[in-house]
Design an enzyme around this catalytic site. Structure first.
Site, PDB file in Angstrom:
ATOM      1  N   GLY A 101     -15.921  -8.710   1.286  1.00 41.08           N
ATOM      2  CA  GLY A 101     -15.485  -8.409   0.349  1.00 41.08           C
ATOM      3  C   GLY A 101     -14.092  -8.665  -0.281  1.00 41.08           C
ATOM      4  N   GLY A 102     -13.752  -8.257  -1.479  1.00 43.29           N
ATOM      5  CA  GLY A 102     -12.256  -8.626  -1.634  1.00 43.29           C
ATOM      6  C   GLY A 102     -12.119  -9.947  -2.324  1.00 43.29           C
ATOM      7  N   THR A 105      -6.483 -13.761   0.324  1.00 40.93           N
ATOM      8  CA  THR A 105      -5.291 -13.305   1.164  1.00 40.93           C
ATOM      9  C   THR A 105      -4.950 -14.153   2.138  1.00 40.93           C
ATOM     10  OG1 THR A 105      -4.520 -11.362   2.256  1.00 40.93           O
ATOM     11  CG2 THR A 105      -6.681 -12.110   2.917  1.00 40.93           C
ATOM     12  N   PHE A 198      -9.940  -5.627   8.718  1.00 48.52           N
ATOM     13  CA  PHE A 198      -8.272  -5.082   8.216  1.00 48.52           C
ATOM     14  C   PHE A 198      -7.534  -6.436   8.639  1.00 48.52           C
ATOM     15  CE2 PHE A 198      -8.740  -2.548  11.813  1.00 48.52           C
ATOM     16  CZ  PHE A 198      -7.612  -2.824  12.517  1.00 48.52           C
ATOM     17  N   ALA A 199      -6.483  -6.310   8.066  1.00 50.84           N
ATOM     18  CA  ALA A 199      -5.453  -7.180   8.274  1.00 50.84           C
ATOM     19  C   ALA A 199      -3.828  -6.371   7.768  1.00 50.84           C
ATOM     20  CB  ALA A 199      -5.217  -8.488   7.472  1.00 50.84           C
ATOM     21  N   CYS A 215      -5.113 -10.657  -3.250  1.00 52.75           N
ATOM     22  CA  CYS A 215      -5.768  -9.558  -3.419  1.00 52.75           C
ATOM     23  C   CYS A 215      -6.343  -9.488  -4.797  1.00 52.75           C
ATOM     24  CB  CYS A 215      -5.125  -8.245  -2.841  1.00 52.75           C
ATOM     25  SG  CYS A 215      -4.670  -8.406  -1.234  1.00 52.75           S
TER      26      CYS A 215
END
Length: 253
Positions: A101-102, A105, A198-199, A215
């Site tokens: 998703g998203g 980045t 995550f990051a 993002c």
């Protein structure tokens, strides 16, 4: 990775713009029994191959829930939802399409990546993305940094992630639930096994985030633990300290 919240846990990427939280537990992870895997720098494509293999193993019950902590060489990833205008046109950094998703980045040295392979059916109802947000906030608190999560207004670009009170973004979250198809062929089961994760910026080169629309949020200011520590007049935590704090908060210590 970009930002994604939990949707209806079907086969597509988790999308915060379609969050259904009516019956979900939005609390902290409190997972426990999560296996911690510490890796060094792993090329993005190789990390995805490992993660895909782990998803199959987790679904088959061959491994427990798993948190893999690692870093990537410089790369910009983007999902199918990312408008071409949000991507850099002359960047020497590789651009890689992804299934999470998203939107777009940057990943690179100084950034801690966490891949979460979790069986959501065994965990039961719960907003896993909200839980990841809260776990990262807990980790930041342990490290001496005040952070928070933000709700996404209806119809707006996702604000999933970890933010500072001043509105700077510290961590991005993008997850994907994998579901088996029903034997009837009428669609996927709800739930499944997650991948991606995550990051968290520790000493990231923040200038790289300015070369494209990070993002899907024009004008977003990215920050790092090193930048926040400098503002506080102290040294940044080491990567080892951040790994330990994150693992403990996720229940993988």
């Amino acid at each position: 990775m970009g930002d994604a919240g939990t949707g209806h846990m079907e086969a597509g990427p988790m999308d915060a713009g379609h969050m259904d939280t009516g019956h979900m537990d939005a609390g902290h992870m409190g997972m426990g029994d999560v296996e911690r895997i510490d890796l060094g720098e792993v090329p993005y494509e190789e990390a995805v191959e490992r993660m895909t293999r782990w998803v199959g193993q987790r679904r088959a019950g061959e491994i427990p829930d798993r948190l893999a902590l690692l870093t990537h060489p410089p790369v910009i990833t983007y999902s199918a939802r990312t408008p071409p205008a949000e991507l850099p046109t002359d960047s020497p950094i590789p651009l890689i399409p992804v299934d999470r998703g998203g939107q777009a980045t940057y990943h690179g040295p100084g950034q801690l990546i966490g891949h979460l392979v979790l069986n959501l059916r065994e965990r039961g109802p719960g907003d896993i993305v909200r839980q990841v947000e809260n776990a990262l906030i807990d980790a930041c608190t342990t490290l001496g940094f005040e952070t928070l999560r933000r709700d996404t207004p209806p119809g707006a670009q996702s604000l999933v992630g970890v933010w500072t009170p001043a509105g700077e973004k510290l961590a991005s979250i993008g997850m994907l639930p994998h579901s088996r198809l029903r034997s009837s062929g009428r669609g996927p089961h709800r739930g499944g096994v997650t991948s991606h994760g995550f990051a968290l910026n520790i000493t990231s080169d923040l200038a790289e985030f300015t070369r494209f629309t990070a993002c899907g949020l024009p004008g977003v200011t990215m920050t790092s633990l090193a930048e926040l520590a400098a503002f506080q007049g102290r040294l940044a935590p080491s990567e080892a300290e951040v790994r330990d704090a994150v693992a403990k908060a996720v229940g993988a210590a």
